[in-house]
Design an enzyme around this catalytic site. Structure first.
Site, PDB file in Angstrom:
ATOM      1  N   LYS A 135      -1.240  19.430  -7.121  1.00  0.00           N
ATOM      2  CA  LYS A 135      -0.349  18.494  -6.419  1.00  0.00           C
ATOM      3  C   LYS A 135       0.442  19.227  -5.323  1.00  0.00           C
ATOM      4  O   LYS A 135       0.498  18.766  -4.183  1.00  0.00           O
ATOM      5  CB  LYS A 135       0.607  17.827  -7.409  1.00  0.00           C
ATOM      6  CG  LYS A 135       1.402  16.700  -6.777  1.00  0.00           C
ATOM      7  CD  LYS A 135       2.287  16.015  -7.790  1.00  0.00           C
ATOM      8  CE  LYS A 135       3.727  16.252  -7.451  1.00  0.00           C
ATOM      9  NZ  LYS A 135       4.658  15.917  -8.495  1.00  0.00           N
ATOM     10  N   ASP A 153       1.576  11.517  -7.285  1.00  0.00           N
ATOM     11  CA  ASP A 153       2.790  11.734  -8.071  1.00  0.00           C
ATOM     12  C   ASP A 153       3.049  10.483  -8.897  1.00  0.00           C
ATOM     13  O   ASP A 153       2.190   9.602  -8.994  1.00  0.00           O
ATOM     14  CB  ASP A 153       3.982  12.086  -7.163  1.00  0.00           C
ATOM     15  CG  ASP A 153       4.518  10.857  -6.432  1.00  0.00           C
ATOM     16  OD1 ASP A 153       3.830   9.812  -6.417  1.00  0.00           O
ATOM     17  OD2 ASP A 153       5.644  10.927  -5.903  1.00  0.00           O
TER      18      ASP A 153
END
Ligand code: SF4
Length: 246
Positions: A135, A153
């Site tokens: 991420k 997210d």
């Protein structure tokens, strides 16, 4: 596995994911034209440090800490020149300061030893840096203008599921689903659009479906389609145009 709004979209006759994705992007982009990363940074180095510090805290909190941090630490060497405890104190307010200080120092060391002190933009190189998971790597690569994936997210996960763009729960699988339908030029901005739409409209507990610009494309809308079309909000709900505003 998440409740399948993909199936619900078909049941409600809203169209396939591939047909809905472009109008979804276009409308949310128009509604949230200011959607962009909230972290403040002036260089690639400040970007990666900000993203590493943003785990488990708010962007506002990170910005408060980095305002002073980035005046003190300007190169990878600066982070290695102080004692670990000093860096821990300087980032204390972002939480998990010991793990974050360790990860930042490890990353700085690798930048110096293997990347000439520069932040790489390739995902496969970014994920080799200590404490840089997929991420974080995706955020950094996207902000550097080299998006090679789609950041997933908590907002992106929730909205992708509610909008019936994925059946998956696992972020890696959600990203794979999104990569199949989101046009590649939109990979960098797509997460920002969902994040801002999630914060302002599609709240985790109380989504404001009655004020949502993609309500007629959303299989989990709490407002019935005929109501949307005849309500005051309907002026904001335009039948799917693929036009995209950048
Ligand atoms: S219609 Fe409701 S659930 Fe769907 S995206 Fe909009 S706010 Fe979220």
């Amino acid at each position: 596995m998440a409740r399948s709004y993909v199936h619900e979209a078909r049941r409600r006759g809203l169209g396939r994911r591939r047909e809905r994705i472009e109008p979804i992007i276009a409308r949310i982009a128009e509604e949230h034209a200011d959607a962009q990363i909230a972290l403040r940074f002036r260089s690639d180095l400040e970007l990666i440090v900000s993203v590493m510090l943003s785990a488990q805290t708010t962007d506002t909190n990170v910005n408060r800490v980095t305002a002073a941090l980035f005046e003190k630490y300007r190169t990878p060497g600066d982070y290695l020149a102080v004692a670990p405890e000093e860096l821990e104190r300087d980032i204390y307010a972002t939480g998990f300061f010991r793990q974050k200080a360790k990860a930042i120092r490890g990353t700085m060391r690798m930048l110096v030893e293997q990347f000439n002190g520069e932040v790489p933009s390739r995902l496969d190189e970014l994920v080799k840096l200590p404490g840089v998971a997929r991420k974080t790597a995706n955020v950094v690569a996207s902000e550097l203008g080299h998006a090679q994936g789609i950041v997933v997210d908590t907002h992106v996960r929730r909205l992708s599921q509610r909008l019936g763009l994925t059946r998956q729960d696992d972020p890696v699988k959600i990203e794979r689903d999104l990569q199949r339908i989101v046009p590649r030029p939109d990979w960098a901005r797509f997460p920002h659009l969902l994040i801002w739409h999630g914060r302002r409209v599609c709240d985790a507990r109380r989504p404001r479906c009655e004020a949502c610009v993609v309500g007629d494309l959303c299989p989990s809308s709490r407002v019935a389609l005929p109501e949307l079309r005849s309500s005051g909000a309907s002026g904001r709900v335009r039948a799917g145009t693929g036009s995209s505003r950048r």
